[in-house]
Design a protein around this motif. Structure first.
Motif, mmCIF file in Angstrom:
data_model
loop_
_atom_site.group_PDB
_atom_site.id
_atom_site.type_symbol
_atom_site.label_atom_id
_atom_site.label_comp_id
_atom_site.label_asym_id
_atom_site.label_seq_id
_atom_site.Cartn_x
_atom_site.Cartn_y
_atom_site.Cartn_z
ATOM 1 N N LEU A 1 0.846 -1.208 0.000
ATOM 2 C CA LEU A 1 0.000 0.000 0.000
ATOM 3 C C LEU A 1 0.875 1.249 0.000
ATOM 4 N N ARG A 2 1.937 1.217 0.806
ATOM 5 C CA ARG A 2 2.845 2.381 0.869
ATOM 6 C C ARG A 2 3.512 2.610 -0.484
ATOM 7 N N ASN B 1 -13.588 -7.056 7.645
ATOM 8 C CA ASN B 1 -13.097 -8.376 8.065
ATOM 9 C C ASN B 1 -11.717 -8.352 8.717
ATOM 10 N N ASP B 2 -11.138 -7.164 8.870
ATOM 11 C CA ASP B 2 -9.801 -7.082 9.481
ATOM 12 C C ASP B 2 -9.909 -6.671 10.948
ATOM 13 N N ALA B 3 -8.956 -7.157 11.744
ATOM 14 C CA ALA B 3 -8.966 -6.798 13.161
ATOM 15 C C ALA B 3 -8.508 -5.360 13.361
ATOM 16 N N LYS B 4 -7.505 -4.948 12.591
ATOM 17 C CA LYS B 4 -7.023 -3.568 12.756
ATOM 18 C C LYS B 4 -6.781 -2.907 11.393
ATOM 19 N N PRO B 5 -6.727 -1.584 11.401
ATOM 20 C CA PRO B 5 -6.634 -0.887 10.116
ATOM 21 C C PRO B 5 -5.213 -0.879 9.543
ATOM 22 N N PHE B 6 -5.135 -0.620 8.228
ATOM 23 C CA PHE B 6 -3.853 -0.342 7.568
ATOM 24 C C PHE B 6 -3.719 1.171 7.443
ATOM 25 N N THR B 7 -2.494 1.647 7.559
ATOM 26 C CA THR B 7 -2.296 3.103 7.542
ATOM 27 C C THR B 7 -1.312 3.506 6.455
ATOM 28 N N ILE B 8 -1.655 4.588 5.757
ATOM 29 C CA ILE B 8 -0.734 5.170 4.760
ATOM 30 C C ILE B 8 -0.535 6.617 5.156
ATOM 31 N N ASP B 9 0.707 7.050 5.266
ATOM 32 C CA ASP B 9 0.909 8.452 5.681
ATOM 33 C C ASP B 9 1.689 9.260 4.642
#
Lengths: 191, 279
Positions: free
Chosen positions: B155-156, B219-227
């Motif tokens: 994603l990054r 469906n995911d436990a935690k989020p993905f982050t893009i900064d």
């Protein structure tokens, strides 16, 4: 400065539908119209061509329900009509600028321009390496050679690639956009 | 294309036409694909003639006064000048190397004196190594699937400024929940064969130099982050362009939270968006 947000999601979706039933094709048409608007405003000497183009799209999109009901004809013609109206408004507001004295016009015959160009050239050499090999090869083939040789070369290049000269030009234009962004970042770093 | 049309196009680009002629050129530019291509070609030729000092004094003056009147055109002409210089050099170097390799008997002799079997042996060994490592990687990946780390990295990479990027096969403009109002999330269907999806997140305001987006899938436990994403101008106003791989956009609900990077390095919530992806 124009209003930043004037249409909603539904209107935007309707506008795309107006441009074509196939959403991908409509998206491409939308991009083409926006690019043409930017070119038009730039040719007319507008500093804020991008902002003016977005304003045209805003004005058309908020009227989309009416356009779907009453307008007949090529949507591009309507966009152009709105652009002309906006140009007139801007002339009144004296938003159009074209004084040579305000802009350091580039003159290849002037030695002073060479130092500015040298920096762009150095950055270009760096940025060309960030392109995919197929992209850098296309750019080199497209811009190499003098006038007649270049024209012949481009025709040959288009025919080799099996595309129309205009399609080739669009491909080069996209790569130039990537290069322009990269060069801007590089020049700002070097300054 | 008739010569008088080409002449008119050049006069238009130099700003030396009357109102009627200007409208004629512009309208055809918008409506006639062949004319559109010709006008862009005429523009390239005009810039070429300027850079090669082939314009008359009068046209040169018009070019500087009218065509180069905006910073955008000035930068564009400077880039063309740099490209021509760069490409001519690149072409010359390529030709010289080719000519040297073709014509220099010594270099040909040097090349021919190296036993061919050594090249062949090395090439076979390298190819075998590549095949083994690629096969092992694929088998391993298939067994375990992409890890959270793999997904975050991809994603990054896809959203980094250096990313050459694939052309998105699908796109959607998302308004903040606060502006869109309560109700159904926008829907998106992704066609088979699409590699990249572009989401344009319209900002309610642009107060920060960079933004962070957290992506929470149902469906995911935690989020993905893009900064580190900057706001850009779009038809819908200031917005963030978020590219996501199509394989990541499985059929489920998505929530995006945008935060702005403040001067002291902290993050401040700016807007939330939702989206549903359907098969």
């Amino acid at each position: 400065m124009f209003r930043e947000l004037v249409f909603n999601q539904t209107q935007f979706d309707l506008m795309l539908k107006w441009l074509g039933d196939d959403r991908d094709a409509a998206g491409t048409k939308y991009e083409e119209i926006r690019e043409n608007l930017v070119r038009l405003f730039t040719w007319r000497g507008c500093y804020d061509a991008e902002e003016l183009s977005d304003e045209v799209i805003n004005r058309v999109t908020v009227k989309i329900e009416d356009l779907l009901a009453y307008y007949e004809g090529d949507p591009a013609r309507y966009f152009y009509g709105v652009a002309k109206k906006l140009l007139l408004e801007n002339q009144r507001k004296q938003r159009l600028q074209a004084p040579l004295s305000d802009v350091a016009a580039y003159d290849p015959a002037t030695p002073d321009e060479n130092s500015a160009l040298d920096l762009i050239y150095e950055c270009l050499a760096v940025c060309m390496k960030e392109l995919k090999p197929s992209e850098s090869n296309l750019i080199v083939s497209y811009y190499a050679g003098e006038k007649q040789e270049k024209i012949r070369g481009r025709k040959g290049l288009a025919s080799q690639s099996g595309v129309a000269p205009n399609t080739l030009r669009v491909r080069v234009y996209r790569i130039r956009e990537t290069l322009e962004k990269c060069i801007k970042r590089c020049v700002n770093r070097e300054k | 294309m008739h010569d008088t049309q080409k002449f008119l196009m050049r006069r238009y680009l130099l700003g030396a036409v009357d109102e009627g002629e200007r409208e004629q050129v512009e309208e055809r530019f918008f409506l006639d694909p062949e004319y559109h291509a010709e006008l862009l070609g005429a523009e390239e030729d005009l810039v070429g003639d300027y850079l090669e000092n082939n314009l008359s004094a009068q046209d040169r003056n018009l070019f500087r006064r009218h065509y180069l009147a905006t910073p955008q055109k000035l930068q564009s002409v400077q880039l063309t000048a740099a490209l021509r210089r760069y490409c001519s050099t690149a072409e010359t170097e390529t030709t010289q190397v080719k000519v040297l390799a073709d014509s220099n008997p010594q270099s040909r002799a040097r090349l021919s004196s190296v036993p061919t079997w050594r090249f062949a042996y090395a090439a076979v060994a390298i190819a075998a190594l590549i095949i083994v490592s690629v096969t092992l990687t694929l088998v391993f990946r298939k067994q375990r699937g992409p890890t959270e780390g793999d997904i975050s990295r991809q994603l990054r990479e896809l959203n980094s400024p250096q990313s050459a990027g694939k052309t998105p096969g699908a796109s959607i403009v998302l308004l903040p929940v606060t502006l869109r109002g309560e109700g159904e999330s926008p829907n998106l269907s992704i066609r088979p064969g699409t590699e990249v999806v572009l989401l344009i997140l319209v900002l309610p305001r642009d107060d920060y130099p960079a933004y962070t987006i957290s992506i929470q899938r149902d469906n995911d436990a935690k989020p993905f982050t893009i900064d580190g994403l900057p706001a850009t101008n779009t038809a819908a106003g200031k917005a963030l362009s978020l590219k996501l791989p199509a394989w990541f956009m499985s059929s489920q609900g998505y929530a995006f939270e945008v935060k702005g990077l403040t001067a002291d390095g902290s993050l401040k919530s700016v807007a939330e968006y939702t989206l549903k992806v359907h098969p």
